[in-house]
Every structure is written in structure tokens, then in C-alpha cells.
Design a protein around this motif. Structure first.
Motif, mmCIF file in Angstrom:
data_model
loop_
_atom_site.group_PDB
_atom_site.id
_atom_site.type_symbol
_atom_site.label_atom_id
_atom_site.label_comp_id
_atom_site.label_asym_id
_atom_site.label_seq_id
_atom_site.Cartn_x
_atom_site.Cartn_y
_atom_site.Cartn_z
ATOM 1 N N LYS A 294 12.773 51.431 59.838
ATOM 2 C CA LYS A 294 14.008 51.804 59.155
ATOM 3 C C LYS A 294 15.227 51.397 59.969
ATOM 4 C CE LYS A 294 15.760 53.958 55.533
ATOM 5 N NZ LYS A 294 15.566 53.448 54.169
ATOM 6 N N GLY A 295 15.050 51.394 61.313
ATOM 7 C CA GLY A 295 16.064 50.787 62.172
ATOM 8 C C GLY A 295 17.097 51.694 62.790
ATOM 9 N N LYS A 296 17.111 52.984 62.486
ATOM 10 C CA LYS A 296 18.157 53.853 63.024
ATOM 11 C C LYS A 296 17.628 54.947 63.950
ATOM 12 C CE LYS A 296 21.188 53.379 58.986
ATOM 13 N NZ LYS A 296 21.912 54.121 57.933
ATOM 14 N N GLY A 297 16.354 54.930 64.245
ATOM 15 C CA GLY A 297 15.788 56.046 64.985
ATOM 16 C C GLY A 297 15.614 57.237 64.071
ATOM 17 N N GLY A 298 15.044 58.294 64.585
ATOM 18 C CA GLY A 298 14.825 59.476 63.759
ATOM 19 C C GLY A 298 13.885 60.451 64.432
ATOM 20 N N LYS A 299 13.109 61.174 63.626
ATOM 21 C CA LYS A 299 12.228 62.176 64.218
ATOM 22 C C LYS A 299 11.039 62.460 63.310
ATOM 23 C CE LYS A 299 15.142 65.953 62.490
ATOM 24 N NZ LYS A 299 15.994 67.108 62.894
ATOM 25 N N ILE A 300 10.013 63.014 63.938
ATOM 26 C CA ILE A 300 8.832 63.485 63.227
ATOM 27 C C ILE A 300 8.871 65.007 63.255
ATOM 28 C CG2 ILE A 300 6.319 63.473 63.124
ATOM 29 C CD1 ILE A 300 6.420 60.860 64.761
ATOM 30 N N ILE A 301 8.801 65.614 62.092
ATOM 31 C CA ILE A 301 8.841 67.073 61.962
ATOM 32 C C ILE A 301 7.418 67.556 61.713
ATOM 33 C CG2 ILE A 301 9.806 69.019 60.690
ATOM 34 C CD1 ILE A 301 12.020 66.957 59.752
ATOM 35 N N ILE A 302 6.904 68.335 62.641
ATOM 36 C CA ILE A 302 5.513 68.797 62.581
ATOM 37 C C ILE A 302 5.495 70.312 62.398
ATOM 38 C CG2 ILE A 302 3.341 68.978 63.860
ATOM 39 C CD1 ILE A 302 4.271 66.477 65.449
ATOM 40 N N ILE A 303 4.697 70.786 61.456
ATOM 41 C CA ILE A 303 4.505 72.231 61.279
ATOM 42 C C ILE A 303 3.038 72.529 61.541
ATOM 43 C CG2 ILE A 303 4.639 74.181 59.700
ATOM 44 C CD1 ILE A 303 6.834 72.679 58.225
ATOM 45 N N GLU A 304 2.768 73.217 62.626
ATOM 46 C CA GLU A 304 1.392 73.468 63.056
ATOM 47 C C GLU A 304 1.325 74.757 63.885
ATOM 48 O OE1 GLU A 304 -1.367 72.080 62.305
ATOM 49 O OE2 GLU A 304 -0.994 69.999 61.723
ATOM 50 N N GLY A 349 2.849 58.043 72.961
ATOM 51 C CA GLY A 349 4.074 57.318 73.285
ATOM 52 C C GLY A 349 5.356 58.091 73.062
ATOM 53 N N PHE A 350 5.285 59.433 73.015
ATOM 54 C CA PHE A 350 6.477 60.256 72.828
ATOM 55 C C PHE A 350 6.760 61.038 74.105
ATOM 56 C CE2 PHE A 350 4.734 59.641 68.617
ATOM 57 C CZ PHE A 350 5.853 59.381 67.837
ATOM 58 N N ASN A 351 8.031 61.046 74.495
ATOM 59 C CA ASN A 351 8.424 61.764 75.706
ATOM 60 C C ASN A 351 9.312 62.975 75.413
ATOM 61 O OD1 ASN A 351 7.121 59.947 77.535
ATOM 62 N ND2 ASN A 351 8.763 58.470 77.148
ATOM 63 N N ASN A 352 9.973 62.989 74.269
ATOM 64 C CA ASN A 352 10.916 64.054 73.961
ATOM 65 C C ASN A 352 10.478 64.846 72.739
ATOM 66 O OD1 ASN A 352 12.809 63.299 76.036
ATOM 67 N ND2 ASN A 352 13.378 61.558 74.746
ATOM 68 N N TYR A 353 10.356 66.160 72.893
ATOM 69 C CA TYR A 353 9.999 67.019 71.775
ATOM 70 C C TYR A 353 10.520 68.431 72.034
ATOM 71 C CZ TYR A 353 6.281 69.188 74.583
ATOM 72 O OH TYR A 353 5.591 69.878 75.557
ATOM 73 N N LYS A 354 10.630 69.200 70.948
ATOM 74 C CA LYS A 354 10.998 70.613 71.033
ATOM 75 C C LYS A 354 10.105 71.409 70.102
ATOM 76 C CE LYS A 354 15.909 70.087 72.247
ATOM 77 N NZ LYS A 354 17.314 70.369 71.815
ATOM 78 N N ILE A 355 9.766 72.643 70.526
ATOM 79 C CA ILE A 355 8.945 73.530 69.714
ATOM 80 C C ILE A 355 9.766 74.750 69.324
ATOM 81 C CG2 ILE A 355 6.888 75.000 69.666
ATOM 82 C CD1 ILE A 355 5.555 73.085 71.594
ATOM 83 N N PHE A 356 9.799 75.046 68.033
ATOM 84 C CA PHE A 356 10.519 76.208 67.522
ATOM 85 C C PHE A 356 9.524 77.110 66.790
ATOM 86 C CE2 PHE A 356 13.198 72.442 67.427
ATOM 87 C CZ PHE A 356 14.325 72.832 68.131
ATOM 88 N N SER A 363 4.498 76.972 64.040
ATOM 89 C CA SER A 363 5.753 76.561 64.665
ATOM 90 C C SER A 363 6.237 75.248 64.063
ATOM 91 C CB SER A 363 5.559 76.366 66.180
ATOM 92 O OG SER A 363 5.191 77.576 66.817
ATOM 93 N N LEU A 364 7.527 74.981 64.246
ATOM 94 C CA LEU A 364 8.098 73.688 63.893
ATOM 95 C C LEU A 364 8.293 72.906 65.183
ATOM 96 C CD1 LEU A 364 10.843 72.864 61.342
ATOM 97 C CD2 LEU A 364 11.070 71.996 63.672
ATOM 98 N N ILE A 365 7.766 71.693 65.184
ATOM 99 C CA ILE A 365 7.882 70.816 66.347
ATOM 100 C C ILE A 365 8.641 69.553 65.933
ATOM 101 C CG2 ILE A 365 6.618 69.566 68.144
ATOM 102 C CD1 ILE A 365 4.180 71.338 67.499
ATOM 103 N N GLU A 366 9.607 69.166 66.728
ATOM 104 C CA GLU A 366 10.338 67.918 66.471
ATOM 105 C C GLU A 366 9.998 66.907 67.563
ATOM 106 O OE1 GLU A 366 14.302 69.312 63.999
ATOM 107 O OE2 GLU A 366 14.505 68.800 66.118
ATOM 108 N N LEU A 367 9.542 65.731 67.138
ATOM 109 C CA LEU A 367 9.324 64.597 68.029
ATOM 110 C C LEU A 367 10.418 63.589 67.770
ATOM 111 C CD1 LEU A 367 5.500 63.731 67.833
ATOM 112 C CD2 LEU A 367 6.700 64.819 69.690
ATOM 113 N N TYR A 368 11.090 63.129 68.807
ATOM 114 C CA TYR A 368 12.247 62.276 68.619
ATOM 115 C C TYR A 368 11.916 60.806 68.854
ATOM 116 C CZ TYR A 368 14.340 66.873 68.867
ATOM 117 O OH TYR A 368 14.624 68.197 68.640
ATOM 118 N N VAL A 369 12.316 59.969 67.912
ATOM 119 C CA VAL A 369 12.102 58.522 67.983
ATOM 120 C C VAL A 369 13.467 57.874 68.186
ATOM 121 C CG1 VAL A 369 11.265 56.468 66.777
ATOM 122 C CG2 VAL A 369 10.125 58.681 66.432
ATOM 123 N N ILE A 370 13.617 57.225 69.339
ATOM 124 C CA ILE A 370 14.926 56.630 69.680
ATOM 125 C C ILE A 370 14.835 55.109 69.573
ATOM 126 C CG2 ILE A 370 16.669 56.408 71.492
ATOM 127 C CD1 ILE A 370 15.636 59.087 72.603
#
Length: 370
Positions: A294-304, A349-356, A363-370
Motif C-alpha cells: 500500500k506504500g504508507k506503512g500501517g499496523k496489524i491489529i491483533i485480538i487474542e 520481523g517485527f520490533n515494535n508492538y503494544k499490548i492493551f 487483549s488488543l495488540i498493535e504491531l507497527y509496520v514502518i
């Protein structure tokens, strides 16, 4: 028996521990009755009957509404007593006032609890379809074959019991596919309660693809809450074949292990726990690629589920561990601790994430794609 002999019985501490152990053991041995009785209550429509009654209902009123054969009506008080003891209904005292005079004898009645409110047919967050999915012979027969599976060659307990994987079964059995999809859709309603109010989760996202989105139960609610968001429900062609898109929601069929439609964000709700780490890495890498395309970066939203025995309440941990055993039995997969999630993310291959921890036992987990 003399008083001294009775005293000896009462002070027998060693035997007391054994009897307490026996009670605990039998409690677990007979715990299978709870889901079976719960499914019976759903099939009889008891939560809906109480809800439609509009107030606490007496046993005689409930039995009358059930239209059971007379020989089976005597079972209802025992069923309700058992389910109420387990927190699925609540017992109340009913005071009748006739011409200003209270009856000499109070009556016992039943009301819904927060759990049974979720089993009222037609309600927005009804989970009765999940009860019907989980408590069915196809699955229950599999659970009791674990002792055969542990010594066998089959990857999953379900494979031992049925001779095929769960995914192969639903792919070739439309009835099982419908039961499964309806169960997952009912759960999605609960998840959507939280997601539609998570403005920060969807902020700045133009397009999102819901991988394994089923019939779009989650997608319909989120796409309505965020009309500027282009929402793609992505699932197997057989799942989405006859589904029609509406407004900003569309359906796409495909294989998440091969390619995922490009988007700014990916939603994985209750997907990764179905697969072992190797398969999960393939899914996550394909998610990352679809965002990069898609070209702009983004994130993966995981619910687990995130297992955290040290901090969670007992009941929350119990649910998480029960799901872990279920994933093991059905898919040879698992629920994960935060450490296991981190290992999976870095290995993909992911280094940045947050768990809520926003969704009860999930929980909701966000994986960031830069």
C-alpha cells in the motif's frame, strides 16, 4: 456414639483433608454437566422466556411456558437450582401483594445474570450460537479421546477422533461450517462493542482488511461506526461466495497463507491462536507485505488471549487456560504468554508492538509496520 467418640471423628484432620480432596476431585469430574445443562437451557429458550416475562419468574410460571411433558416438568427445578448455583441465573424471593396484603408464604423466582443475559435470542450480543457450537457431539466426542491422541501419530485430538482436521471437516460439511460461522459471528458482536469505540485504533487508517473475517459480523459494525474507512472482509472463497458488500464494506475470497489484499491495516481477530508458530509467521509476514504494498506503512491489529497467570484474576486465567487446551485439542495450536507473543513477533520481523488488555479475557495488540 458417645460424645468422646464424636469428638474423635471431628478432630480427624488427616481424613478431613482427604475428604476435601475427594470433593474437589468429584467437582471436576462432574463439571462436564455445566455446559450440557447450559446448552439445554438455551435449547429450551429459558433465558429468552425470563427476559420476555419482564420480571422475576416463578418455577410454576417457567414450567408452564416451557410446555414440557408432565413426566419431565419435575426436572426443571433441579436444572434451575444447578445453573443458579453456577451463576448462570439468580434466585430471588418474590413478594406477592394481593389487595394490600402480603401472602404469608414467599415464592422463589429466577432472574437473569450478566451471563444469561448474553443468551437471550434476538439480543444484540447473544452468544447462544457459541454455546451450540462448543457443546456439540462432534467436538465433545473429540475431547474425551485425548488419552488416545497422546500416544498416537495424529497432530490434533480432533484428528484422532474424526480422522480429518477441523478445517477439512468444515470445508466439506456445510452444516458444520454454518454452526462454526454462527458461533464466531456471535463472539464478534462482543468484540465489536469495544472496537467501535476505539477511535485511536482506527485513526488515520484509510483501508483495513479483516483476515478470517467470516460473514462480516465485526466488519458491519466497524464499517458503520467509521463510514470513511474502506473495510475488506477477507476469508476463504467458500465462506464469502454468496455475501454482498454494503457501502464501505466489501468481501474478497482468498488464502491468507498465499496473499492478502493490500491495505493500511490488517485485523486478525481470534486467528493466530488457531495455528502453530510457523503458520503464524507466514500469516504475519503476508500481513506486513500487504501493508508495504500500500506504500504508507500501517499496523496489524491483533485480538487474542495473552496468558498472564501472575496478574490475572483466577476466573480470567481459568478461561484462558481452557482456551489453550481447546486450541491444543482442535488445532495443535495454543494461546500465548506475552513472552511467547514477543518471540513470535520478532521471529516474523517485527520490533515494535503494544499490548492493551481491553477485552475481558482477550487483549488488543498493535504491531507497527514502518
Amino acid at each position: 456414639m458417645s460424645s468422646s467418640e464424636m469428638s474423635d471423628c471431628n478432630n480427624n484432620g488427616g481424613n478431613k483433608k482427604l475428604f476435601e480432596g475427594q470433593a474437589l476431585l468429584y467437582k471436576h469430574l462432574f463439571s462436564f454437566f455445566t455446559p450440557i445443562c447450559l446448552k439445554l437451557a438455551v435449547k429450551l429458550g429459558i433465558p429468552t422466556i425470563i427476559h420476555n416475562h419482564g420480571k422475576s419468574i416463578t418455577l410454576s410460571e417457567l414450567i408452564s411456558a416451557l410446555h414440557l411433558p408432565p413426566s419431565k416438568a419435575c426436572f426443571v427445578p433441579r436444572l434451575m437450582r444447578f445453573l443458579a448455583h453456577n451463576g448462570l441465573f439468580a434466585i430471588v424471593r418474590i413478594h406477592h401483594d394481593d389487595n394490600g396484603e402480603q401472602e404469608a408464604e414467599e415464592k422463589e423466582g429466577y432472574v437473569l445474570t450478566s451471563a444469561s443475559e448474553l443468551l437471550v435470542e434476538g439480543s444484540e450480543n447473544c452468544l447462544s450460537a457459541m454455546v451450540k457450537f462448543i457443546v456439540q457431539p462432534t467436538l465433545v466426542d473429540g475431547w474425551i479421546r485425548m488419552d488416545e491422541w497422546i500416544y498416537g501419530e495424529e497432530v490434533s485430538v480432533f484428528g484422532t477422533a474424526c480422522g480429518v482436521s477441523w478445517w477439512d471437516l468444515v470445508a466439506n460439511n456445510s452444516e458444520q461450517m454454518n454452526i462454526f460461522n454462527e458461533g464466531m459471528a456471535s463472539d464478534s458482536q462482543m468484540m465489536s462493542l469495544a472496537l467501535r469505540d476505539c477511535n485511536s485504533v482506527f485513526e488515520g487508517i484509510e483501508t483495513i482488511v479483516d483476515v478470517g473475517g467470516g460473514n462480516g459480523a465485526t466488519g458491519k459494525i466497524i464499517s458503520e461506526a467509521y463510514p470513511e474507512l474502506q473495510y475488506i472482509v477477507f476469508d476463504l472463497p467458500s465462506v464469502v461466495a454468496n455475501l454482498q458488500g454494503i457501502r464501505n464494506l466489501s468481501y474478497v475470497g482468498g488464502d491468507m497463507f498465499k496473499s492478502i489484499p493490500e491495505a493500511n491495516a490488517v485485523l486478525l481477530k481470534w486467528v493466530l491462536h488457531n495455528w502453530n508458530d510457523d503458520y503464524c509467521k507466514k500469516i504475519l509476514k503476508n500481513c506486513k507485505e500487504c501493508i508495504l504494498r500500500k506504500g504508507k506503512g500501517g499496523k496489524i491489529i491483533i485480538i487474542e488471549v495473552v496468558i498472564n497467570e501472575g496478574q490475572d484474576k483466577y476466573d480470567t486465567t481459568q478461561v484462558k487456560l481452557e482456551f489453550d487446551m481447546t486450541m491444543m485439542a482442535m488445532f495443535s495450536a495454543k494461546e500465548r504468554t506475552e513472552k511467547e507473543w514477543k518471540q513470535l513477533f520478532t521471529g516474523s520481523g517485527f520490533n515494535n508492538y503494544k499490548i492493551f488488555p481491553l477485552f475481558g479475557f482477550r487483549s488488543l495488540i498493535e504491531l507497527y509496520v514502518i
